[in-house]
Design a protein around this motif. Sequence first.
Motif, PDB file in Angstrom:
ATOM      1  N   SER A  60       6.790  29.361 -32.570  1.00 38.68           N
ATOM      2  CA  SER A  60       8.032  28.306 -31.896  1.00 38.68           C
ATOM      3  C   SER A  60       7.047  27.515 -31.209  1.00 38.68           C
ATOM      4  O   SER A  60       6.857  26.469 -31.476  1.00 38.68           O
ATOM      5  CB  SER A  60       8.994  28.587 -31.427  1.00 38.68           C
ATOM      6  OG  SER A  60       9.155  29.505 -30.555  1.00 38.68           O
ATOM      7  N   LEU A 101      12.745  23.811 -38.768  1.00 34.78           N
ATOM      8  CA  LEU A 101      12.447  22.909 -37.220  1.00 34.78           C
ATOM      9  C   LEU A 101      12.855  21.192 -37.058  1.00 34.78           C
ATOM     10  O   LEU A 101      12.934  20.788 -36.838  1.00 34.78           O
ATOM     11  CB  LEU A 101      11.175  22.816 -36.702  1.00 34.78           C
ATOM     12  CG  LEU A 101      12.206  24.552 -35.873  1.00 34.78           C
ATOM     13  CD1 LEU A 101      10.230  24.658 -35.299  1.00 34.78           C
ATOM     14  CD2 LEU A 101      12.751  25.055 -35.216  1.00 34.78           C
ATOM     15  N   HIS A 141       7.634  23.040 -26.829  1.00 32.74           N
ATOM     16  CA  HIS A 141       9.220  23.552 -27.072  1.00 32.74           C
ATOM     17  C   HIS A 141      10.297  21.781 -26.407  1.00 32.74           C
ATOM     18  O   HIS A 141      11.136  21.500 -27.026  1.00 32.74           O
ATOM     19  CB  HIS A 141       9.789  24.869 -25.962  1.00 32.74           C
ATOM     20  CG  HIS A 141       9.212  25.752 -26.792  1.00 32.74           C
ATOM     21  ND1 HIS A 141       8.716  26.175 -26.267  1.00 32.74           N
ATOM     22  CD2 HIS A 141       9.931  26.714 -28.088  1.00 32.74           C
ATOM     23  CE1 HIS A 141       8.111  27.759 -27.367  1.00 32.74           C
ATOM     24  NE2 HIS A 141       9.073  28.090 -27.892  1.00 32.74           N
ATOM     25  N   LEU A 144       9.134  20.247 -29.795  1.00 30.12           N
ATOM     26  CA  LEU A 144      10.336  20.156 -30.661  1.00 30.12           C
ATOM     27  C   LEU A 144      12.184  20.003 -31.092  1.00 30.12           C
ATOM     28  O   LEU A 144      12.407  18.994 -31.678  1.00 30.12           O
ATOM     29  CB  LEU A 144      10.375  22.328 -31.499  1.00 30.12           C
ATOM     30  CG  LEU A 144       9.042  22.615 -31.471  1.00 30.12           C
ATOM     31  CD1 LEU A 144       9.024  24.109 -32.032  1.00 30.12           C
ATOM     32  CD2 LEU A 144       8.728  21.931 -33.437  1.00 30.12           C
ATOM     33  N   MET A 145      12.308  19.811 -29.498  1.00 26.74           N
ATOM     34  CA  MET A 145      13.934  19.156 -29.762  1.00 26.74           C
ATOM     35  C   MET A 145      13.372  17.645 -29.079  1.00 26.74           C
ATOM     36  O   MET A 145      14.927  17.495 -29.590  1.00 26.74           O
ATOM     37  CB  MET A 145      13.929  19.736 -27.680  1.00 26.74           C
ATOM     38  CG  MET A 145      14.312  20.729 -27.684  1.00 26.74           C
ATOM     39  SD  MET A 145      14.596  21.700 -26.350  1.00 26.74           S
ATOM     40  CE  MET A 145      13.502  21.901 -24.840  1.00 26.74           C
ATOM     41  N   HIS A 148      14.089  16.726 -33.110  1.00 24.24           N
ATOM     42  CA  HIS A 148      14.796  17.005 -33.809  1.00 24.24           C
ATOM     43  C   HIS A 148      15.913  17.486 -32.368  1.00 24.24           C
ATOM     44  O   HIS A 148      15.884  18.829 -32.449  1.00 24.24           O
ATOM     45  CB  HIS A 148      14.634  18.249 -34.904  1.00 24.24           C
ATOM     46  CG  HIS A 148      15.299  18.163 -36.291  1.00 24.24           C
ATOM     47  ND1 HIS A 148      15.706  17.931 -36.757  1.00 24.24           N
ATOM     48  CD2 HIS A 148      16.119  19.256 -36.555  1.00 24.24           C
ATOM     49  CE1 HIS A 148      16.418  18.070 -37.557  1.00 24.24           C
ATOM     50  NE2 HIS A 148      16.488  19.071 -37.741  1.00 24.24           N
ATOM     51  N   GLU A 150      19.045  18.716 -33.465  1.00 23.68           N
ATOM     52  CA  GLU A 150      19.350  20.553 -33.668  1.00 23.68           C
ATOM     53  C   GLU A 150      18.314  21.258 -32.876  1.00 23.68           C
ATOM     54  O   GLU A 150      18.766  22.465 -32.521  1.00 23.68           O
ATOM     55  CB  GLU A 150      19.550  20.918 -35.241  1.00 23.68           C
ATOM     56  CG  GLU A 150      20.205  19.456 -35.210  1.00 23.68           C
ATOM     57  CD  GLU A 150      20.633  19.080 -36.909  1.00 23.68           C
ATOM     58  OE1 GLU A 150      20.268  20.462 -37.398  1.00 23.68           O
ATOM     59  OE2 GLU A 150      20.965  18.768 -37.401  1.00 23.68           O
ATOM     60  N   ASN A 151      17.344  21.285 -32.484  1.00 28.18           N
ATOM     61  CA  ASN A 151      17.126  22.254 -32.121  1.00 28.18           C
ATOM     62  C   ASN A 151      16.926  22.451 -30.673  1.00 28.18           C
ATOM     63  O   ASN A 151      16.564  23.555 -29.386  1.00 28.18           O
ATOM     64  CB  ASN A 151      15.162  22.022 -32.220  1.00 28.18           C
ATOM     65  CG  ASN A 151      14.758  21.983 -33.394  1.00 28.18           C
ATOM     66  OD1 ASN A 151      14.889  22.671 -34.272  1.00 28.18           O
ATOM     67  ND2 ASN A 151      13.157  21.328 -33.775  1.00 28.18           N
ATOM     68  N   LYS A 154      18.374  25.425 -29.943  1.00 30.45           N
ATOM     69  CA  LYS A 154      17.748  26.728 -30.094  1.00 30.45           C
ATOM     70  C   LYS A 154      16.717  26.971 -28.862  1.00 30.45           C
ATOM     71  O   LYS A 154      16.264  28.734 -28.628  1.00 30.45           O
ATOM     72  CB  LYS A 154      17.035  26.524 -31.178  1.00 30.45           C
ATOM     73  CG  LYS A 154      17.538  26.357 -32.998  1.00 30.45           C
ATOM     74  CD  LYS A 154      16.602  26.160 -33.683  1.00 30.45           C
ATOM     75  CE  LYS A 154      17.642  25.502 -34.992  1.00 30.45           C
ATOM     76  NZ  LYS A 154      16.748  25.041 -35.910  1.00 30.45           N
TER      77      LYS A 154
END
Length: 174
Positions: A60, A101, A141, A144-145, A148, A150-151, A154
């Motif tokens: 990731s 992702l 990280h 990524l959040m 999107h 939805e990440n 995660k």
Amino acid sequence: MPSPSPTLLAARVGDTVCVKISGRANFASSVDFKRLVHESREHGAQRFIVDLAACPIMDSTFLGVLASLGTKLSADDSPPEHRPIELLNPSPKVADLIDNLGVLDLFRVVRGSSPENLCFAAVESACASKLEMSRNCLEAHQMLMELHPENVAKFKDVAKFFAEDIAKQEQTTQ
């Protein structure tokens, strides 16, 4: 037993840099990849072909670095054929990871033969410090959040871990 860091090879032709990744693209290699892209941009590179034919998986952090670079280098309204980062021959697993992702649209995905006649050179490792690695992981990280929502579920705990780790490391260096 931990898997070895992948081999990163790079070749430049005009304003294009081709990077071959052999092995698992991971947090350790993401620092070197990011440095290579930034240094290449400083020297006029406009396009990046990332040959993933020999890359079976990405963690990731590497995916977050790749997404961050894709975001920073692309114009908001650029069509896929004009995206500055092209992913060449990603395995179905890697393509699914990127798609799951929610960041696949940042890249142009191409299937075809790998560049053979280029003069590739090994990308030297920057030997990043633990603090630099932790900052890189946190930024990846967070990106990524941000890209999107939805990440968030995660990666929120991972981001929290790295934020706390950075704070501890900074306290011990003062």
